[in-house]
Every structure is written in C-alpha cells, then in structure tokens.
Design an enzyme around this catalytic site. Structure first.
Site, PDB file in Angstrom:
ATOM      1  CB  SER A 239      -0.953  -0.087   1.190  1.00 52.16           C
ATOM      2  OG  SER A 239      -1.994   0.829   1.083  1.00 52.16           O
ATOM      3  CG  ASP A 316      -6.443  -2.596  -4.134  1.00 48.74           C
ATOM      4  OD1 ASP A 316      -7.149  -1.912  -3.338  1.00 48.74           O
ATOM      5  OD2 ASP A 316      -5.212  -2.677  -4.040  1.00 48.74           O
ATOM      6  CG  HIS A 351      -5.456  -2.435  -0.484  1.00 52.15           C
ATOM      7  ND1 HIS A 351      -4.799  -1.767  -1.493  1.00 52.15           N
ATOM      8  CD2 HIS A 351      -4.927  -1.980   0.675  1.00 52.15           C
ATOM      9  CE1 HIS A 351      -3.908  -0.929  -0.963  1.00 52.15           C
ATOM     10  NE2 HIS A 351      -3.965  -1.039   0.358  1.00 52.15           N
TER      11      HIS A 351
END
Lengths: 416, 437
Positions: A239, A316, A351
């Site tokens: 991330s 995601d 994600h």
C-alpha cells in the site's frame, strides 16, 4: 466396560510457521459418518474467529482434509488450508474486525476440533468428539528480535539464526501506521535480515511528511549491520509502503535497493485523503484515478534501475492497483527499463494481500493516520476464496523473487 | 569458501517438533563435491554442552540430505537420519558420567544445527560455521496440560492431552534413581494418553516420614487416574522401567484395586519378594550386593546381584496369574539388571500356566539398560546416586550406541502401538497419526 471409541485427530505439524501447510487427518470414525472439522482462534484483541468444513468419512472411518472434499461450512471443495484462511469472526462479534498478530514472539493458537454431524453454528454449546491445539508461528526458532531506535528511525529488526551474512529487507506497511512486525519476522525466518519500520505513527501525523531521509537512514541501518551483505538489501512495501519503495528506488542518490517488491501500491503522491462513501464503507479507489493524468503527482518510475515486482489484486477497492500497474509499465517501457518490471495481477483479489492462510476481510475498521481521529469502515475488496489463493501464490512468487535477486550469485533479473 | 558470497543453505524440517519426531536436514547450494561437517550442539539444563557431528560430501548439485546420504565419519556413520541427536555426547573436557535428561518439560530442548567446512572432528566452538539454524525439540505437544498432584500425599504430575476426552490413562514409573521424572509421561500425553508420572522413592512423604511407601501409595495414584473426569476409568495401563518394572508387575498380578488393561515393562525383572513393598524389594536386591562387579573402566556392574533367577516362588512374581496383555522390552547388553534372563523365565512361567498369549517380548541385541524415548543420547555408563548409600558412582548400563539407539526407536514405536491397541477400542490404532515418527 469397553474402552473409549473416540476418533483420533492428528494435525501435522502442531507447531509450524504460518506459511507452512497443515495435514489434518481424522481416524477411527464410524465409516460413512458426517463430521464437521472446526478451527477456533482467540485473538489478541479477545475476539473469536472460526472456520469449519463438512466432511464424510470413508469406509475405513477416515477423513483427510488434504484429499477429501468439504461439502459446506466456511469453505467447500478440496481445501487443505481452508480451516485457516476461511476463518471469520464468530456470530455476534464486533464489526469490521481484522486479524493481525502483534506479538510475534508467541504463536497464534488454533483449536482444531471434530464435531459429530454437519454443524454450522452453536459450536461452543457442544462438546467436540476430539480436539488438538496447533501453534502457528511468525518466528522460526533462533530468529532474533531487536528494537531499533537509532538516528531517528523507529522499528524492529529481525535477524535469522546463524552467522550470516544475510541479504536485508526494509519492510513497510501502509497508511494505518504503527509498527507491524509479523511479515518481517516471517521474512527473517526465511533468511532475510528484515527491518519493520514504524514510519507513519497514527498519533503524530499532521504533516504527512514522509521524510525521504528517514527511509534512507533506515535502509543504511540495515546495510551497515555486520550480519548483512551490503549490496543485497531490498525493499518491500504494501500500500503506502509501495509508494515509499518506488519513490526511494527512483529518486534516492544515496540508497540503491537491490530489488523491490510493491504489493497493492500506487505510484501517486497523495496530498489528501478524501473519501467517497459507498454502503457506509469508504472507498478510496476511485479518487485516485483522475490523478493518473498528472505526471507531477507520480513517482518517476522511469528512473528505477533495479528489478521490481508488483503484486496486485484486480478487486482492490482501496487503490486502483491494476490501472497503476499498467501506467507504471508504460512509463518504464518508455524509459527503457521495462525489462526490470514483473507484474502479477490476481482476479477477485483485494487490497490486503497478506502472508498465506491469513483470513480475508472484504472491509474492516480503519483509522487513517492523520484523518483526525475518525475510524471508518474501509472497503478493501476481494472475494475470500480467490483472495486466499492469491495470498498463497503471491507469497511463493515473492519468496522466489527474493531468493533469486538477493541470494543468487548470478546478476539479478526482474523476470520471474 | 568466500564468506560474503556463501550461498549455502541449511534447512531443518520441522524446526519445532516433538522429541520422537524425525527431522529432515538438507544442505543446498554447496559447491559440487564439497566436503562438509553437519554439527549439532545442545546446552542442557545442567549447563553442559553436548555435540554430535557427521561428515558428508555434497553431490553434483551441491546437496546433502542427511536422511539419504551416508555420514563418512564423526559421532555416527552411514545413513542415519537422526544421528545428530542420538549420537550427542558431552563435549571434550566435560565432567565424566553425564546423562542427558530433560527435567522441565514445559520448554523445549534447543539444538543448534550447523554446517562447517571440511571434515572436522574438533574445535567447532572456535570457528564460525557456514550456516546454522536452531531446532526446538518438545516433550509436550501444544494443549497438553501439566497438573501437579499432591493429594493423598502423592508426589506426582498428571499430563492430560488436549481435547474433551475421556482419555485412556497410564501410570508411569521410573527406576532406582528416584525423583519425579516427567518427560515420558508428557510425551505419552502428547500421543493421547493421560499419563501420571509418579515419584515413589524420593517423594515428599518419604522425606518427611523417613519410610518407604507401601503398595497403597500406588493404588492411590491409580485411583486418582480412575476417578478423573477426563480419564476413562476402565482403560488404565501401567509402564515401568527398571525398578518401576518390579512395581508394575506386582500391581498387575496382585493388586485387588488396580484393574490394569495392559502393562509395559522395560529393562526390568520379575524377581522380588512376593509379599512386600518397595522397602522389601530394595532389601532383597541389596542382600547380594557382594555380587557387584567392576568393569575395566571402574564402572559398577549390578546385573549379577539378582541372578540366578530363583525357582522359589516366594521370590518371583507369579506370572501365571497375569490377566492383562504385557509388553516386555529388554536390552541384551543390559549390565545393570538381568532383564533377558528374567524375560525368558517369565515366558516359561506363562507358557506353563497357559497365559503366554498375553506376553510380547521385544529383545534388542547390543542394547543396554536405559531404553528411553527415541533419539535420547545413549549413556553406556553414567553417574548414579544410590539411595542406599547416598553415594554417587559410575554405573555401567551397557549397550552399543548405534544399536541401542535403533532399539529405542523401534521399542517406542511398538510401545505406542501396544498401548493404543490395548487402551482404545478397535483394532486400528491411528496408523496415520504415527506415520511421521
């Protein structure tokens, strides 16, 4: 009086690393009998998580989870690790939970039990036929854990057992901040000196000043460690950590990572975290898309000159990982370093691509570092089964990419 | 080899295992044909260091697999998957007469496995290895509960397997050295048997009263198991080693209270005064103490003290009256007790009485007295504190290391099958659950 006829449950290994497979076998059942295999975990946050599968024993009275099919429960089909990855909070739990091990010096404990019949609820009110306790460790024996508070860098260093020297990794999580150690502990268990960094302390952050120097210093702490091979230090980010990784790899004149892994990352520099609510879940994905057209807001990935692996999920909901990966490929090809890039993209995957067998959460509570003190329910995306498959596959590819680029004696190549 | 570019990898699986599980040791990415030494180091609870090592040569792709490749020398030779554990011995310069025994079963044994360059035999501590890993060996599986027992003035520890139960039970007795030795009971609980380790020679009640325990002491221990809510009262067995065998046989044959489902006797005898408890048994053994011999290395040999096997039935357990299955394990090189001679006499008695179908004898050539759980380092002789004289002396147990270690491995596997067959119903005692042993 005849001796007990309880079935015999065997789980191997009873003490294993979190990325090792389990072999679960039940014997001495009556032939053709329906049973439920159940796993229960009591988390550090005091929540209960469970998974279960419905099986039928064969003519010998045996059930083998790696060979037989589950006909119902939290997973179906032939799933040797379903009892772990399909875990979810038990009915009645708080909402938006996420399972993360904070103390890596102790194992995660799972109670694996066998219940008579095909049970779907009320496990706590029944006595199982038999049960065993299984330990799942993030840290292999002999891995050393060292608190780092040096030159302004806060983190935890994990060192594999043995004299070394070893390759190193700078390990960074995302915008939730805090010091998350488990992936570093696991990487050290695979032979990498790994520094888990606390770079985004939720408490402190108003000036989202991801100081460049901070990461260069951290990288050098690893590089200069007596047990690290100085030219074999890579970077691993998820991330926001991916953004940091790409930024350092592209822009730093001081540190030269040997290779980079970017999971679920985007190459945009964020200036604000504004959200679009959807079903009360905050979805951040769509807000990034319009930034794609503005080159000044992106990392100049054309300047990256080490092998880089991008791992992304197509579903995601937090960052437009797929679109970013496409754009990164375009930019790198245009700059002539496209050969350094490898991308894997997993369908129906969200994600949070974590180490294998970690439970999947489509959404969870999130306290964004710096967004006042508000906790929101953030949508991560992914469907449990494909997401879990992706975690398992990605981890294997990640380890093999690291092995090749950091351990091999041949010059590093990006292509897996 | 250039340390900086050394890509040699060492892998031991599992890194955390039970002490009776096998492990796989793999060395990879060594240069082709590379000579190396795989070394094990363990620092025991008493602070002594133990080591073992094997000499290997990597194949053409630079791999050594300890389970498949022969050791060309070291503390063991040939293809020996577990040689690095069972051939552990005190490092040079250690005090003589040491024996490796785990007293705290709640934490694992830690063994450091390392790879050194070349075929070396000494000076390991002065060198840096090419690679090393740490392996944990546990006597307790996760979820096994350890419960100290002090009621009825017993000195005992109960180990319960994880799960709801009920479980079969077992009374676990060691020998003349006394103490509360827990490791075998905790390991048996890890295999699903609720096991009670009992101290009957150095227990608190003995220290306080100055008197040896009577037979009711053992019956009380049995009752604790029988009445435990998680133990299946009619599935209780008994296991004894050495002096523990004497008690086991006495209780199995004569006790009105104990209804044993089966019994296991390791390295013991049936010779004892039939009427009498611990004190009388010990006195009987001591009466022929003058038959003690001394070996060339000044070690005490006690096996003759109990010979010859008497014909007087007042001095041997009436095996013809045994009603439960019995597994007898003997080492043919036992220098401490005449276990083989006793086993032969027991067999004869039972054949004459018509109950020999209950008896199984496992007799191991070149194995000594201390037949322990597998991979426990072999002690051919060690310091032993005699309860009678309170002196410590070196006693010869016997056995040749490799053969003794093979006997330990085989006996344990057969003992587990025997216990499971007799303590659980049905004839299929979890073959898969033992397959990793």
């Amino acid at each position: 009086m005849s001796p007990p006829t309880s079935p015999i449950l065997s789980v191997q290994p009873t003490r294993g690393l979190v990325d090792e497979k389990l072999k679960v076998v039940v014997e001495s059942l009556p032939p053709g009998s329906p049973v439920t295999l159940h796993s229960l975990h009591h988390s550090e946050d005091e929540d209960y998580w469970e998974a279960f599968g419905h099986y039928v024993s064969d003519f010998r009275g045996m059930v083998s989870v790696s060979e037989d099919l589950s006909f119902g429960g939290t997973y179906t089909g032939k799933e040797d690790m379903g009892l772990l990855w399909s875990m979810r909070p038990v009915p009645g739990s708080r909402k938006g939970l996420r399972l993360r091990k904070m103390n890596v010096c102790s194992p995660m404990l799972h109670n694996i039990s066998v219940y008579s019949g095909h049970v779907s609820e009320g496990f706590r009110e029944q006595t199982p036929l038999t049960s065993v306790l299984v330990e799942r460790w993030y840290m292999a024996p002999g891995v050393k854990r060292i608190d780092i508070m040096e030159k302004g860098v806060r983190g935890t260093l994990f060192i594999p057992p043995g004299p070394g020297p070893f390759p190193g990794l700078l390990d960074m999580w995302g915008g939730g901040g805090g010091l998350i150690e488990y992936r570093s502990a696991l990487l050290a268990s695979h032979g990498y000196v790994s520094l888990a960094m606390d770079y985004f302390n939720s408490q402190e952050l108003e000036s989202a000043d991801l100081e460049f120097k901070y990461f260069e210093t951290a990288f050098n702490i690893i590089k200069e460690h007596p047990q690290v091979i100085p030219d074999r230090v890579g970077m691993f980010g998820l991330s926001l950590g991916s953004l940091v990784t790409m930024h350092v790899a592209a822009e730093s004149t001081i540190v030269k990572p040997r290779c980079c892994i970017c999971v679920s990352g985007s190459h945009f520099y964020p200036n604000t975290f504004f959200c679009i609510a959807e079903n009360n879940h905050h979805v951040w994905r769509d807000m990034w898309i319009h930034l794609l057209d503005d080159p000044s807001k992106k990392v100049d990935v054309g300047k990256i000159n080490c092998p880089i692996l991008l791992v992304n999920g197509k579903d995601d909901q937090n960052v437009p990982a797929d679109e970013c990966a496409e754009d990164i490929a375009l930019l790198m090809n245009a700059a002539g370093n496209g050969h350094l890039l490898s991308r894997v993209l997993y369908p129906d995957t969200g994600h949070l691509i974590e180490p294998p067998y970690s439970p999947h959460f489509r959404a969870s509570n999130f306290k964004a570092a710096g967004v006042a003190t508000k906790t929101v329910m953030l949508l991560w995306g992914g469907q449990t089964k494909p997401h879990s498959d992706a975690q398992e596959d990605a981890w294997r590819k990640i380890l093999s990419f690291l092995q090749h680029n950091l351990y091999s004696s041949t010059p590093p190549r990006a292509k897996l | 080899m250039d340390r900086k570019r050394c890509t040699l990898k060492l892998l031991v699986q599992p890194s955390r295992g039970l002490v009776d599980e096998m492990f796989i040791i793999l060395v990879q990415k060594a240069p082709s044909g590379f000579q190396l030494t795989v070394h094990a180091l363990h620092k025991c609870e008493d602070g002594h260091s133990w080591e073992a090592f094997g000499h290997y040569t990597a194949d053409t792709i630079g791999t050594v697999n300890v389970s498949e490749d022969p050791s060309l020398g070291g503390t063991y030779s040939g293809v020996e998957q577990m040689g690095l554990l069972w051939s552990l011995r005190p490092v040079p310069g250690s005090k003589p007469g040491l024996r490796l025994r785990k007293m705290n079963v709640q934490i694992p044994m830690e063994v450091t496995i390392s790879v050194y360059q070349g075929h070396q035999t000494e000076g390991f501590m002065d060198q840096v290895p090419l690679a090393s890993v740490v392996v944990e060996r546990w006597y307790m599986a996760p979820g096994v509960s350890r419960i100290p027992i002090t009621e009825d003035r017993l000195s005992a520890t109960l180990f319960l397997p994880p799960g709801p139960g009920p479980f079969p039970g077992l009374l676990d007795l060691w020998g003349g050295g006394g103490q509360l030795v827990e490791y075998r009971a905790s390991l048996l609980a890890s295999h699903g048997i609720a096991s009670l380790a009992l101290d009957y020679l150095t227990a608190k009640i003995i220290m306080e009263t100055g008197k040896m325990v009577d037979l009711q002491y053992f019956e009380k221990a049995y009752k604790i198991l029988e009445q435990h809510p998680q133990v299946h009262g009619s599935s209780i067995g008994m296991l004894g080693l050495s002096l523990g065998t004497s008690i086991t046989l006495k209780m199995a044959v004569y006790s009105e209270v104990m209804k044993l489902r089966c019994a296991v006797c390791i390295s013991g005898c049936h010779m004892q005064p039939v009427d009498g408890s611990v004190e009388e048994i010990l006195k009987y053994f001591n009466q022929n103490a003058d038959r003690t011999r001394i070996s060339e290395e000044n070690e005490l040999i006690w096996r003759d003290v109990l010979l010859p096997v008497p014909s007087d039935l007042a001095f041997k357990v009436d095996m013809g009256r045994l009603k439960c299955p019995l597994l007898v394990v003997v080492g043919e090189d036992d220098q401490n007790w005449p276990a083989s001679e006793s086993a032969m006499d027991m067999e004869e008695m039972m054949e004459q009485a018509g109950n020999s179908h209950l008896l199984t004898v496992l007799s191991y050539p070149k194995a000594g007295h201390l037949i322990e759980p597998p991979y426990t380092p072999h002690a051919r002789a060690s310091l032993f504190k005699s309860l009678a004289t309170r002196e410590k002396m070196i006693v010869l147990w016997g056995g040749e290391t490799a053969a003794h270690s093979r006997a330990q491995e085989d006996a344990w596997r057969k003992l587990l099958v025997f216990l499971k067959e007799n303590l659980y119903s049905g004839s299929n005692p979890g073959t898969t659950s033992l397959s990793h042993l």
